[in-house]
Design an enzyme around this catalytic site. Structure first.
Site, PDB file in Angstrom:
ATOM      1  N   CYS A   8       0.875  -1.180   0.000  1.00 37.02           N
ATOM      2  CA  CYS A   8       0.000   0.000   0.000  1.00 37.02           C
ATOM      3  C   CYS A   8       0.909   1.226   0.000  1.00 37.02           C
ATOM      4  O   CYS A   8       2.102   1.113  -0.317  1.00 37.02           O
ATOM      5  CB  CYS A   8      -0.974  -0.020   1.172  1.00 37.02           C
ATOM      6  SG  CYS A   8      -0.212   0.016   2.815  1.00 37.02           S
ATOM      7  N   ARG A  14      -3.319  -0.597   5.490  1.00 38.72           N
ATOM      8  CA  ARG A  14      -3.952  -1.682   4.732  1.00 38.72           C
ATOM      9  C   ARG A  14      -3.049  -2.893   4.517  1.00 38.72           C
ATOM     10  O   ARG A  14      -3.475  -4.036   4.743  1.00 38.72           O
ATOM     11  CB  ARG A  14      -4.422  -1.146   3.366  1.00 38.72           C
ATOM     12  CG  ARG A  14      -5.534  -0.130   3.481  1.00 38.72           C
ATOM     13  CD  ARG A  14      -5.725   0.628   2.176  1.00 38.72           C
ATOM     14  NE  ARG A  14      -4.566   1.467   1.883  1.00 38.72           N
ATOM     15  CZ  ARG A  14      -4.363   2.127   0.750  1.00 38.72           C
ATOM     16  NH1 ARG A  14      -5.258   2.015  -0.215  1.00 38.72           N
ATOM     17  NH2 ARG A  14      -3.299   2.875   0.576  1.00 38.72           N
ATOM     18  N   ASP A 123      -8.411   3.889   1.427  1.00 33.93           N
ATOM     19  CA  ASP A 123      -7.358   4.209   2.388  1.00 33.93           C
ATOM     20  C   ASP A 123      -7.985   4.731   3.677  1.00 33.93           C
ATOM     21  O   ASP A 123      -8.626   5.782   3.657  1.00 33.93           O
ATOM     22  CB  ASP A 123      -6.463   5.277   1.760  1.00 33.93           C
ATOM     23  CG  ASP A 123      -5.223   5.511   2.579  1.00 33.93           C
ATOM     24  OD1 ASP A 123      -5.214   5.158   3.771  1.00 33.93           O
ATOM     25  OD2 ASP A 123      -4.257   6.050   2.026  1.00 33.93           O
TER      26      ASP A 123
HETATM   27  P1  4NP Z   1      -1.754   2.876   4.048  1.00 34.78           P
HETATM   28  O1  4NP Z   1      -2.366   4.250   4.590  1.00 34.78           O
HETATM   29  O2  4NP Z   1      -1.215   3.155   2.666  1.00 34.78           O
HETATM   30  O3  4NP Z   1      -2.920   1.942   4.014  1.00 34.78           O
HETATM   31  O4  4NP Z   1      -0.687   2.465   5.034  1.00 34.78           O
HETATM   32  C1  4NP Z   1      -1.668   5.476   4.610  1.00 34.78           C
HETATM   33  C2  4NP Z   1      -0.745   5.696   5.597  1.00 34.78           C
HETATM   34  C3  4NP Z   1      -0.088   6.927   5.659  1.00 34.78           C
HETATM   35  C4  4NP Z   1      -0.378   7.905   4.716  1.00 34.78           C
HETATM   36  C5  4NP Z   1      -1.302   7.653   3.726  1.00 34.78           C
HETATM   37  C6  4NP Z   1      -1.942   6.445   3.668  1.00 34.78           C
HETATM   38  N1  4NP Z   1       0.276   9.173   4.781  1.00 34.78           N
HETATM   39  O5  4NP Z   1      -0.078  10.072   4.009  1.00 34.78           O
HETATM   40  O6  4NP Z   1       1.179   9.350   5.640  1.00 34.78           O
END
Ligand code: 4NP
Length: 163
Positions: A8, A14, A123
């Site tokens: 991800c 995720r 997300d």
């Molecule tokens: P992930 O979610 O891709 O599911 O781990 C996110 C975690 C952090 C960020 C964006 C999405 N961020 O912008 O820091």
């Protein structure tokens, strides 16, 4: 050995959830010695951090403990023999292809889901919804494991019925 790397953006919401869910299913199917399950982020923004509290909460509500920490995806993930790279959304697929070129066995997770019309795992970092993400992830992981079992003619000791 079959390598599955979930990817991800941040590797804190995720993809660690998917890693923990698939590992649980692999264990329940008696296939743990044939799999290496891992996760990574297209970004290294959260490298070294534990999973998001929302991910840890929903996993623990389903009896799963997760102890991994975030890291950025690497060439070794993409090149792994018998490797599957499983992306959470279309942005992840595009980012992976931009960085590594064409990748064998790169799939969006929900290609394997049977109980949803969603294409992308949303997300939850900004808006929450970790329980909904869990339902999509577990649907996709069930289908993914059955796909890998069929492709490699593996012999599970139990059918994968975990919800
Ligand atoms: P992930 O979610 O891709 O599911 O781990 C996110 C975690 C952090 C960020 C964006 C999405 N961020 O912008 O820091």
């Amino acid at each position: 050995m079959i390598h599955v790397t979930f990817v991800c953006l941040g590797n804190i919401c995720r993809s660690p959830m998917a890693e923990a869910v698939l590992q649980q299913m692999v264990n329940a199917a008696g296939l743990a010695d044939q799999f290496m399950v891992d996760s990574a982020g297209t970004s290294g923004w959260h490298a070294g951090e534990p999973a998001h509290s929302g991910t840890r909460r929903v996993l623990s509500q389903h009896g799963i403990t997760y102890r991994g920490s975030a890291r950025q995806v690497a060439w070794s993930d993409v090149r792994a023999e018998n490797g599957y790279i499983i992306a959470m959304d279309g942005h992840n697929v595009a980012d992976l292809q931009e960085r590594f070129g064409s990748i064998a066995r790169l799939y969006p997770l929900l290609e394997f889901a049977s109980e949803t019309d969603e294409v992308d795992v949303p997300d939850p970092y900004y808006t929450g919804g970790f329980d909904y993400v869990y339902s999509l992830v577990s649907d996709g992981c069930r289908g993914l494991l059955n796909h890998i079992i069929a492709e490699h003619v593996l012999q599970p000791t139990a059918h994968v019925i975990l919800k």
